[in-house]
Scaffold this motif. Sequence first.
Motif, PDB file in Angstrom:
ATOM      1  N   VAL A 294     -65.165 -25.661 -23.466  1.00 38.60           N
ATOM      2  CA  VAL A 294     -65.697 -24.561 -22.558  1.00 38.60           C
ATOM      3  C   VAL A 294     -66.815 -25.001 -21.513  1.00 38.60           C
ATOM      4  CG1 VAL A 294     -67.240 -22.541 -23.036  1.00 38.60           C
ATOM      5  CG2 VAL A 294     -65.701 -22.872 -24.504  1.00 38.60           C
TER       6      VAL A 294
ATOM      7  N   VAL B   3     -64.206 -27.804 -28.813  1.00 40.35           N
ATOM      8  CA  VAL B   3     -64.724 -26.534 -28.189  1.00 40.35           C
ATOM      9  C   VAL B   3     -65.689 -26.838 -27.161  1.00 40.35           C
ATOM     10  CG1 VAL B   3     -66.020 -24.339 -28.725  1.00 40.35           C
ATOM     11  CG2 VAL B   3     -63.959 -25.175 -30.089  1.00 40.35           C
TER      12      VAL B   3
ATOM     13  N   THR C 103     -70.011 -17.717 -19.328  1.00 41.10           N
ATOM     14  CA  THR C 103     -69.072 -17.511 -20.412  1.00 41.10           C
ATOM     15  C   THR C 103     -70.046 -17.276 -21.745  1.00 41.10           C
ATOM     16  OG1 THR C 103     -69.428 -19.980 -20.816  1.00 41.10           O
ATOM     17  CG2 THR C 103     -67.418 -19.280 -19.669  1.00 41.10           C
ATOM     18  N   ASP C 104     -69.484 -16.823 -22.810  1.00 44.61           N
ATOM     19  CA  ASP C 104     -70.303 -16.563 -24.146  1.00 44.61           C
ATOM     20  C   ASP C 104     -69.129 -16.711 -25.090  1.00 44.61           C
ATOM     21  OD1 ASP C 104     -71.990 -15.621 -25.838  1.00 44.61           O
ATOM     22  OD2 ASP C 104     -71.479 -13.471 -25.536  1.00 44.61           O
ATOM     23  N   THR C 105     -69.452 -17.869 -25.783  1.00 43.70           N
ATOM     24  CA  THR C 105     -68.400 -18.388 -27.002  1.00 43.70           C
ATOM     25  C   THR C 105     -68.575 -17.805 -28.199  1.00 43.70           C
ATOM     26  OG1 THR C 105     -67.986 -20.279 -25.646  1.00 43.70           O
ATOM     27  CG2 THR C 105     -67.452 -20.537 -27.796  1.00 43.70           C
ATOM     28  N   HIS C 106     -67.900 -17.473 -29.026  1.00 42.39           N
ATOM     29  CA  HIS C 106     -67.944 -16.977 -30.620  1.00 42.39           C
ATOM     30  C   HIS C 106     -66.957 -17.999 -31.185  1.00 42.39           C
ATOM     31  CE1 HIS C 106     -70.303 -13.578 -29.207  1.00 42.39           C
ATOM     32  NE2 HIS C 106     -69.621 -13.646 -27.894  1.00 42.39           N
TER      33      HIS C 106
ATOM     34  N   VAL D 175     -63.782 -16.882 -26.464  1.00 36.26           N
ATOM     35  CA  VAL D 175     -64.752 -17.014 -24.904  1.00 36.26           C
ATOM     36  C   VAL D 175     -64.543 -15.861 -24.242  1.00 36.26           C
ATOM     37  CG1 VAL D 175     -65.239 -18.428 -23.135  1.00 36.26           C
ATOM     38  CG2 VAL D 175     -64.139 -19.424 -25.353  1.00 36.26           C
TER      39      VAL D 175
ATOM     40  N   ALA E 180     -61.831 -20.238 -31.346  1.00 33.93           N
ATOM     41  CA  ALA E 180     -62.795 -19.771 -30.579  1.00 33.93           C
ATOM     42  C   ALA E 180     -62.489 -18.627 -29.719  1.00 33.93           C
ATOM     43  CB  ALA E 180     -63.497 -20.907 -29.919  1.00 33.93           C
TER      44      ALA E 180
END
Length: 94
Positions: A56, A52, A69-72, A6, A4
Amino acid sequence: MITAIVLIQTAAERLTEAAQEIADLEGVAEVYSCAGDVDLIAVLRVSDHEKVADIVPGRINKVTGVLDTDTHIAFRSYSRQDTEAGFSLGMEDE
């Protein structure tokens, strides 16, 4: 293994400390400070999605100075090393 990425916004005065605290978290493989729209990028490598979800919102978002935060989640990895390894399959005995 789940990877991931972040993207993290921090308060300017806490960037260095927040980066180190995040880097010290279990499951966080790397943390980069960067220029652009985000302050930090953390790379997580964990065994399942639940981890994850724990890292996060449960840990990174609670670090003092973290604002957003922006999680991918990564599906596949593409790298020169992977490509070269694929072309050498079966060549180990030569």
